[in-house]
Design an enzyme around this catalytic site. Structure first.
Site, PDB file in Angstrom:
ATOM      1  CD  GLU A 255      -8.997   2.512   6.833  1.00  0.00           C
ATOM      2  OE1 GLU A 255      -9.262   1.580   7.731  1.00  0.00           O
ATOM      3  OE2 GLU A 255      -8.546   3.672   6.917  1.00  0.00           O
TER       4      GLU A 255
ATOM      5  CG  HIS B 208      -6.359  -0.854   8.250  1.00  0.00           C
ATOM      6  ND1 HIS B 208      -6.496   0.156   8.919  1.00  0.00           N
ATOM      7  CD2 HIS B 208      -5.112  -1.300   7.682  1.00  0.00           C
ATOM      8  CE1 HIS B 208      -5.198   0.574   9.186  1.00  0.00           C
ATOM      9  NE2 HIS B 208      -4.440  -0.277   8.777  1.00  0.00           N
TER      10      HIS B 208
ATOM     11  CG  ASP C  27      -0.433  -0.197   2.541  1.00  0.00           C
ATOM     12  OD1 ASP C  27       0.937  -0.218   2.639  1.00  0.00           O
ATOM     13  OD2 ASP C  27      -0.872  -0.568   3.323  1.00  0.00           O
TER      14      ASP C  27
ATOM     15  CG  ASN D 109      -9.431   0.111  11.026  1.00  0.00           C
ATOM     16  OD1 ASN D 109      -8.720  -0.544  10.724  1.00  0.00           O
ATOM     17  ND2 ASN D 109      -9.896   1.321  10.576  1.00  0.00           N
TER      18      ASN D 109
HETATM   19  C1  GLP Z   1      -1.116   0.967   8.232  1.00  0.00           C
HETATM   20  C2  GLP Z   1      -0.761   0.342   7.090  1.00  0.00           C
HETATM   21  C3  GLP Z   1      -0.770  -1.183   6.886  1.00  0.00           C
HETATM   22  C4  GLP Z   1      -0.198  -1.793   8.375  1.00  0.00           C
HETATM   23  C5  GLP Z   1      -1.098  -1.254   9.412  1.00  0.00           C
HETATM   24  C6  GLP Z   1      -0.554  -1.648  10.865  1.00  0.00           C
HETATM   25  O1  GLP Z   1      -2.377   1.907   8.404  1.00  0.00           O
HETATM   26  N1  GLP Z   1      -1.536   0.633   6.090  1.00  0.00           N
HETATM   27  O2  GLP Z   1      -0.089  -1.820   5.821  1.00  0.00           O
HETATM   28  O3  GLP Z   1       0.144  -2.841   8.039  1.00  0.00           O
HETATM   29  O4  GLP Z   1      -1.596  -0.079   9.390  1.00  0.00           O
HETATM   30  O5  GLP Z   1       0.279  -0.896  11.240  1.00  0.00           O
HETATM   31  P1  GLP Z   1       1.235  -1.177  12.519  1.00  0.00           P
HETATM   32  O6  GLP Z   1       1.957  -2.357  12.077  1.00  0.00           O
HETATM   33  O7  GLP Z   1       2.154   0.342  12.581  1.00  0.00           O
HETATM   34  O8  GLP Z   1       0.564  -1.313  13.758  1.00  0.00           O
END
Ligand code: GLP
Length: 260
Positions: free
Chosen positions: A147, A142, A72, A140
């Site tokens: 989302e 995702h 992403d 949440n």
């Molecule tokens: C972000 C990214 C994801 C990531 C997720 C978890 O918004 N878009 O690709 O895997 O949220 O992030 P984190 O590992 O910092 O908790």
């Protein structure tokens, strides 16, 4: 209490072993296929995994043919500082010596973004699809920037980011304002990966991990769709696993499912 399908391999590990347990799966894929296509995320969760892979490389793991597809990006990231591409370069691609010719970059220019997303998927298909997709879990539910509300048949596309996601993402950029839109690989594309690995650590993810694995499979928690994948691994540290039912935890303690 519900438990999830036996098709999902859950490993619960000490927090200190999180990077190594996850890195072992990536190394296993690369041993079977040195030019494997790895779908790679950004965020705080995968940092110990990239550190583990770099340590394995120093000890002989061959990354010289590995290919990488981004998961992403922010819409409009371009060459700006707030860019997942830059983040991935800094934390993994550059130290691993993986050059741009082996990286499928997620498009981010707003102009003609739809055709660029289609071209991204076409190139991924030309590479033979993802052999292993690593994923973090959003607070949440995702995955990537899929989302809540993202359908199972979604493809690579622009998505508006929720406030909870934008707030969480500020952490990566020392509080700088996060863009309103992201670009993400869709659920349908993620489900085609030959191996899916969901990485979850920390107690603040415990409730959403429980919903992901034990709740209904639904777009309300996009990560729950991963249970429909071809080969699914969940690597969780103990704090992230505290709300899982005993039935879920039982196979998690079976060391026989662990590739070395
Ligand atoms: C972000 C990214 C994801 C990531 C997720 C978890 O918004 N878009 O690709 O895997 O949220 O992030 P984190 O590992 O910092 O908790």
């Amino acid at each position: 209490m519900a438990s999830f399908s036996a098709k999902v391999h859950l490993r619960v590990v000490e927090s200190s072993a999180f990077g190594a347990a996850s890195g072992a799966l990536v190394a296993d894929t690369l041993r079977q296929k040195p030019d494997a296509v790895l779908g790679l995320p950004t965020g705080n969760t995968p940092i110990p995994v990239y550190q583990d892979l770099l340590a394995r490389q120093r000890q002989g793991l061959d990354l010289s043919r590995a290919r990488v597809a981004m998961l992403d990006e922010y819409l409009g990231a371009g060459e700006r500082r707030i860019s997942f591409f830059r983040w991935l370069q800094e934390h993994f691609l550059e130290p691993a010596g993986i050059g741009p010719e082996r990286v499928l970059r997620m498009p981010s220019a707003p102009l003609a973004i739809e055709s660029a997303c289609a071209a991204f998927e076409a190139q991924l298909a030309a590479w033979g699809g993802c052999d292993l997709q690593l994923l973090g879990l959003g607070l949440n539910g995702h995955i990537g920037f899929n989302e809540p509300g993202s359908p199972q048949d979604s493809h690579t596309r622009v998505v508006p980011l929720s406030q909870i996601t934008r707030d969480a993402n500020e952490d990566y950029w020392q509080g700088e304002e996060v863009p309103e839109f992201g670009v993400t690989t869709g659920i349908a594309v993620l489900l085609q990966a030959r191996r899916l690995v969901l990485l979850v650590n920390g107690e603040r993810k415990a409730e959403i991990l429980r919903q992901t694995l034990e709740g209904p499979i639904s777009s309300a928690v996009p990560a729950s769709f991963l249970r429909l994948g071809r080969e699914v691994w969940v690597i969780a540290d103990r704090p992230a696993a505290v709300h899982l039912s005993p039935a879920s935890m039982q196979p998690a303690l079976d060391a026989t499912v662990t590739p070395s």
